[in-house]
Enzyme design. Structure first.
Site, PDB file in Angstrom:
ATOM      1  N   PHE A 222       0.812  -1.223   0.000  1.00 37.30           N
ATOM      2  CA  PHE A 222       0.000   0.000   0.000  1.00 37.30           C
ATOM      3  C   PHE A 222       0.843   1.269   0.000  1.00 37.30           C
ATOM      4  CE2 PHE A 222      -2.491  -3.322   2.258  1.00 37.30           C
ATOM      5  CZ  PHE A 222      -3.426  -3.536   1.269  1.00 37.30           C
ATOM      6  N   GLU A 226       7.324   1.063  -0.320  1.00 34.72           N
ATOM      7  CA  GLU A 226       7.955   1.633  -1.512  1.00 34.72           C
ATOM      8  C   GLU A 226       9.358   2.112  -1.149  1.00 34.72           C
ATOM      9  OE1 GLU A 226       5.535   4.356  -3.825  1.00 34.72           O
ATOM     10  OE2 GLU A 226       7.290   5.271  -4.743  1.00 34.72           O
ATOM     11  N   ARG A 304       2.315  15.328  -6.039  1.00 37.96           N
ATOM     12  CA  ARG A 304       1.067  14.727  -6.512  1.00 37.96           C
ATOM     13  C   ARG A 304      -0.146  15.405  -5.868  1.00 37.96           C
ATOM     14  NH1 ARG A 304      -0.681  10.284  -9.715  1.00 37.96           N
ATOM     15  NH2 ARG A 304       1.369   9.420 -10.109  1.00 37.96           N
ATOM     16  N   PHE A 338      -0.914   8.582  -2.836  1.00 40.75           N
ATOM     17  CA  PHE A 338       0.349   9.321  -2.873  1.00 40.75           C
ATOM     18  C   PHE A 338       0.157  10.840  -2.857  1.00 40.75           C
ATOM     19  CE2 PHE A 338       4.641  10.089  -4.862  1.00 40.75           C
ATOM     20  CZ  PHE A 338       5.394   9.217  -4.105  1.00 40.75           C
ATOM     21  N   GLU A 705      -4.752   2.491  -7.357  1.00 43.48           N
ATOM     22  CA  GLU A 705      -4.986   3.595  -6.434  1.00 43.48           C
ATOM     23  C   GLU A 705      -6.303   4.353  -6.623  1.00 43.48           C
ATOM     24  OE1 GLU A 705      -0.994   5.026  -7.567  1.00 43.48           O
ATOM     25  OE2 GLU A 705      -0.835   5.649  -5.477  1.00 43.48           O
TER      26      GLU A 705
HETATM   27  N1  MTE Z   1      -3.756  -4.185  -3.428  1.00 39.09           N
HETATM   28  C1  MTE Z   1      -3.356  -5.077  -2.504  1.00 39.09           C
HETATM   29  N2  MTE Z   1      -4.086  -6.192  -2.330  1.00 39.09           N
HETATM   30  N3  MTE Z   1      -2.248  -4.873  -1.743  1.00 39.09           N
HETATM   31  C2  MTE Z   1      -1.486  -3.731  -1.884  1.00 39.09           C
HETATM   32  O1  MTE Z   1      -0.480  -3.570  -1.186  1.00 39.09           O
HETATM   33  N4  MTE Z   1      -1.198  -1.581  -3.064  1.00 39.09           N
HETATM   34  C3  MTE Z   1      -1.880  -0.524  -3.787  1.00 39.09           C
HETATM   35  C4  MTE Z   1      -2.630  -1.093  -4.984  1.00 39.09           C
HETATM   36  N5  MTE Z   1      -3.448  -2.198  -4.584  1.00 39.09           N
HETATM   37  C5  MTE Z   1      -1.889  -2.761  -2.853  1.00 39.09           C
HETATM   38  C6  MTE Z   1      -3.043  -3.065  -3.624  1.00 39.09           C
HETATM   39  C7  MTE Z   1      -0.970   0.508  -4.272  1.00 39.09           C
HETATM   40  S1  MTE Z   1      -0.514   1.722  -3.209  1.00 39.09           S
HETATM   41  C8  MTE Z   1      -0.521   0.526  -5.562  1.00 39.09           C
HETATM   42  S2  MTE Z   1       0.467   1.764  -6.123  1.00 39.09           S
HETATM   43  C9  MTE Z   1      -0.874  -0.518  -6.522  1.00 39.09           C
HETATM   44  O2  MTE Z   1      -1.676  -1.540  -5.934  1.00 39.09           O
HETATM   45  C10 MTE Z   1       0.412  -1.132  -7.071  1.00 39.09           C
HETATM   46  O3  MTE Z   1       0.195  -2.170  -7.924  1.00 39.09           O
HETATM   47  P1  MTE Z   1      -0.079  -1.954  -9.494  1.00 39.09           P
HETATM   48  O4  MTE Z   1       0.844  -0.898  -9.965  1.00 39.09           O
HETATM   49  O5  MTE Z   1       0.211  -3.279 -10.043  1.00 39.09           O
HETATM   50  O6  MTE Z   1      -1.507  -1.546  -9.588  1.00 39.09           O
HETATM   51  N1  LUZ Z   2       5.718   6.918  -6.294  1.00 38.85           N
HETATM   52  C1  LUZ Z   2       6.559   7.750  -6.925  1.00 38.85           C
HETATM   53  C2  LUZ Z   2       4.394   6.983  -6.486  1.00 38.85           C
HETATM   54  O1  LUZ Z   2       7.756   7.663  -6.695  1.00 38.85           O
HETATM   55  N2  LUZ Z   2       6.063   8.635  -7.793  1.00 38.85           N
HETATM   56  C3  LUZ Z   2       4.753   8.775  -8.046  1.00 38.85           C
HETATM   57  O2  LUZ Z   2       4.355   9.607  -8.851  1.00 38.85           O
HETATM   58  C4  LUZ Z   2       3.864   7.923  -7.353  1.00 38.85           C
HETATM   59  N3  LUZ Z   2       2.548   8.023  -7.532  1.00 38.85           N
HETATM   60  C5  LUZ Z   2       1.738   7.232  -6.855  1.00 38.85           C
HETATM   61  C6  LUZ Z   2       2.262   6.299  -5.993  1.00 38.85           C
HETATM   62  N4  LUZ Z   2       3.582   6.180  -5.806  1.00 38.85           N
HETATM   63 MO1  MOS Z   3       1.383   2.914  -4.215  1.00 36.36          MO
HETATM   64  S1  MOS Z   3       1.236   4.492  -2.897  1.00 36.36           S
HETATM   65  O1  MOS Z   3       2.067   3.855  -5.451  1.00 36.36           O
HETATM   66  O2  MOS Z   3       2.674   2.087  -3.585  1.00 36.36           O
END
Ligand code: MTE
Ligand code: LUZ
Ligand code: MOS
Length: 752
Positions: A222, A226, A304, A338, A705
């Site tokens: 989530f 990162e 963002r 974010f 997101e």
């Molecule tokens: N869904 C689950 N089940 N677990 C997670 O940790 N992270 C969220 C979203 N959905 C998350 C989730 C976040 S913050 C992001 S940025 C996206 O998944 C990342 O995965 P994607 O880029 O493949 O969508």
């Molecule tokens: N992480 C990042 C992010 O480094 N840059 C982004 O623009 C961003 N946006 C959403 C979630 N993580």
């Molecule tokens: Mo999601 S906040 O971009 O890991």
């Protein structure tokens, strides 16, 4: 196609960090962290801890072989406190012992002498004192000063939105193993294997090629992993470097909650100006972000917030300023959305303010100002808008007026229960706003038995990215899903990855996989055309058979691969993808940062119990822009999860630090997330009908997101219900709207 992890999840067979079998001789690390939020670290007494049973080593800042620095964006974050401590929970010492229990026991015997300095926890106070992470960021479009002069109505106010604990089910952790020539193999629960590799390189002094990071999957990230998985991986790696033994650290829940950062709290000032037709002519906002004690990802998060400060609306004159304020809290970090949700909460509050003072329905102002095609965002990008379409299709299907009048009717005959309804349009830009991060690679091997192995830079964290990547490969080779396996994310197979974040994981890594598979397919087809003596264009592969035109041949997929091998044609490929057409220039604060936007409109209904202050979410109905979903079940799961997480942030999750910077909501007994009783009783998702092409993988738009932001609607629906009970109170815009706050507001300035 079902999620490829579904079966192993249900059977408890999926492998997380804590499931990795341990090598003999593995040691366990545990951190001693500061109990003071800000102070001079005079001395650390480890003498008693050293004598504890099983203790092998205690590591302090001075023992590091490399630099004591893990800041990813600004070099402002030591791994271990050296001269000062900057937040409660800041690591000071690492105890390494033979068992987990022994390490945890010895930590309790460490004593630090800390001379307390002034503690700032509030972003506005930090701002007043000039305590900023970096100079402010600003977006300007048109001329707000001039435009406000022409406005019929102007409203000004303040908002606050609190932080949010990630509460991934799997806590942070790492397991490091020494490898030949002084190298280290790292298992980490991280969204960013390369970020971990880079941070370990810094603190150990090892070059990147000596550090192998491997990730099977996460029990949720989530955004919390990162950047913030780095510290724990570094702690284990440093311990492995100094002891030459495998070292594991898997945080306990309360350690994780206390020592890691969360979603950024924001305080904001807004000024909104409308003309007599309720068109928003001018908007000014000043954002004060509570960054915590170091930068971490606060600056891109702050950016963002600006990118999404006008949500789904076109406003011709905008001036938005954002300050990242340095406080003595754990460094706050990425969290689904974010910074975007925090920006969107402010414009929604400003619109609610205007609507309430003007005595009109908030939805009327929202609808009148929706983005149209070719409108311009404050950052210069032209809109390809689905805002009105999603609004209309949602209205057509769910009938906003019917839902609103049902609530009104209910309220007119109910004294102590009140219903509220609110609309929440969303618009979320897809791409890392830092353009260079938008690239990915995929390594595809086709084996001679006909099976296919895929590795990418994407990290599976429950969002289903591996399922989508598998679908891409299976689709291109026209193979059944059993013939494709998506392997762990590993820095030796895929180098220089961006974290799996920004909802772009499936797009970036999916396209890279597509490119690799297409290149292999092209070579294979050429071999088939030579063997079958027809043009390559006439060849296709269908369900493991070679076709000429529409007719099947005798040639199977496996036989064809055998021919390729005979002809010494490579069956492997490393694909690289970088989405075209994106750019952003901070010197002008203009550009085209996003590959595309995701739109949607939700209507949310709630019922408030006006004696208790409690509430239930009756429904969330939304028309959502999937583009064309490549996996309905996975995408619906993302929408449901995102909505519930967004509602949690806006209504019940209350991060609470006391004046001394100590986290009081430090366990699940004091921090409440939505449970099965508090999720919406109904979630009804209508896919937007659109035939527009986009840059998403297989036209299936990113979904990770954006749905979280529908949750903002729950806040405003509760507000409507409270207003139905108590008309004498103009409510503050203060999220989350906990039951406690609801109760206070129901009876504020109330005579009965
Ligand atoms: N869904 C689950 N089940 N677990 C997670 O940790 N992270 C969220 C979203 N959905 C998350 C989730 C976040 S913050 C992001 S940025 C996206 O998944 C990342 O995965 P994607 O880029 O493949 O969508
Ligand atoms: N992480 C990042 C992010 O480094 N840059 C982004 O623009 C961003 N946006 C959403 C979630 N993580
Ligand atoms: Mo999601 S906040 O971009 O890991």
């Amino acid at each position: 196609m079902i999620n490829i992890d579904a079966k192993s999840h249900v059977r408890g067979e999926s492998v997380y960090l804590d499931d990795i079998p341990l090598l003999e001789g593995t040691l366990f690390a545990c951190v001693y962290d500061s109990q003071v939020a800000h102070g001079k670290l005079k001395s650390v007494d480890i003498s008693e801890a050293k004598q504890c049973a099983g203790v092998v080593k205690i590591i302090l800042a001075k023992d590091l072989k490399g630099e004591n620095q893990i800041g990813g964006i600004l070099p402002d974050e030591p791994l271990l406190a050296d001269e000062e401590v900057h937040f409660c929970g800041m690591p000071i010492a690492i105890v390494v012992a033979e068992t987990d229990e022994q390490a945890r026991h010895a930590v309790k015997k460490i004593k630090a002498e800390i001379e307390t300095l002034e503690i700032i926890t509030d972003e506005r106070i930090a701002f007043e004192k000039g305590s900023l992470i970096a100079p402010p960021k600003k977006f300007v479009m048109g001329d707000t000063e001039k435009a406000f002069k022409d406005c019929e109505h102007i409203f000004e106010g303040q908002t606050y939105s609190n932080g949010q604990e990630h509460l991934y089910i799997e806590t942070q952790g790492a397991y490091t193993i020494p490898s030949e020539q002084g190298g280290i193999k790292v298992y980490s629960s991280t969204q960013g294997p390369t970020a971990v590799q880079k941070a370990i390189s810094k603190v150990t002094g090892l070059p990147w090629h000596q550090i192998e990071v491997d990730v099977t999957r996460l029990g949720g990230g989530f955004g919390g992993k990162e950047d913030q998985a780095n510290a724990w991986a570094c702690i284990c790696a440093v311990a492995t470097q100094l002891t030459k033994k495998p070292v594991k650290y898997s945080l306990h829940r309360m350690e994780d909650m206390r020592m890691t950062g969360k979603r950024h709290p924001y305080s904001a000032d807004y000024k909104i100006g409308l003309d007599k037709d309720l068109k928003i002519i001018a908007y000014e906002a000043v954002f004060y972000q509570n960054a915590g004690a170091s930068c971490d990802l606060s600056l891109p998060v702050l950016e963002r917030t600006l990118f999404h400060c006008t949500n789904s609306y076109f406003i011709p004159n905008v001036m938005a300023t954002a300050y990242s304020c340095k406080t003595h809290l754990p460094p706050n970090t990425a969290f689904r959305g974010f910074g975007g949700p925090q920006g969107m909460f402010v414009i929604e509050s400003a619109i609610a303010h205007a609507a309430e003072k003007l005595g009109v329905d908030k939805a009327e102002i929202q609808q009148k100002n929706l983005l149209q095609n070719d409108d311009e965002f404050p950052y210069g990008q032209k809109v390809v808008s689905e805002a009105e379409q999603s609004w209309h299709q949602a209205d057509h299907k769910f009938d906003f007026n019917r839902l609103k009048s049902e609530a009104e009717e209910f309220n007119s005959s109910s004294k102590y229960f009140k219903k509220g309804v609110s609309l929440m349009p969303i618009c979320f830009g897809i791409s890392f706003t830092n353009t260079r991060m938008n690239q990915a690679r995929s390594l595809v091997h086709v084996y001679l038995d006909g099976s296919v192995a895929v590795s990418t830079g994407a990290v599976e964290m429950g969002q289903g990215v591996n399922t989508k990547i598998l679908q891409v490969a299976a689709d291109i080779f026209s193979l059944s899903q059993e013939r494709v396996k998506v392997h762990t994310t590993n820095t030796l197979r895929i180098a220089n990855t961006s974290p799996t974040a920004a909802s772009a994981g499936a797009d970036l890594n999916g396209h890279a996989t597509r490119i690799a598979c297409e290149k292999i397919l092209e070579r294979i087809k050429k071999v088939a055309s030579e063997v079958l003596e027809v043009n390559s264009e006439e060849i296709s592969l269908r369900d493991g058979m070679v076709f000429i035109g529409n007719s099947p041949t005798e040639m199977t997929w496996v036989k064809l691969l055998e021919k390729c091998y005979e002809k010494r044609i490579s069956l492997s490929e490393h694909g690289h993808y970088a989405p075209p057409g994106i750019n952003f220039d901070w010197s002008t604060a203009k550009g085209h940062p996003f590959a595309y936007h995701v739109f949607g409109t939700a209507i949310i209904g709630v019922t408030v119990d006006c004696l208790r202050g409690t509430y239930e979410i009756d429904y969330v109905k939304a028309c959502h822009d999937f583009g064309k979903t490549m996996n309905t079940a996975v995408d619906l799961g993302q929408i449901e999860g995102g909505i519930v997480q967004g509602i949690g942030w806006m209504t019940m999750e209350e991060v609470f630090y006391d004046g001394q910077g100590r986290l009081r909501s430090n366990a699940l007994s004091t921090y409440k997330i939505p449970d099965v009783y508090s999720v919406p009783k109904e979630i009804d998702i209508l896919p937007l009908e659109t035939s527009r092409e986009n840059l998403a993988i297989m036209n299936s738009k990113a979904v990770g997101e954006p749905p979280l932001m529908y949750g903002i609607g729950a806040y405003f629906a509760i507000r409507e219900a409270v207003k139905a009970f108590n008309q004498n109170n103009f409510l503050q815009f203060d999220a989350p709207f906990t039951a406690e706050k609801v109760l206070m507001n129901l009876y504020k300035n109330q005579s009965n």
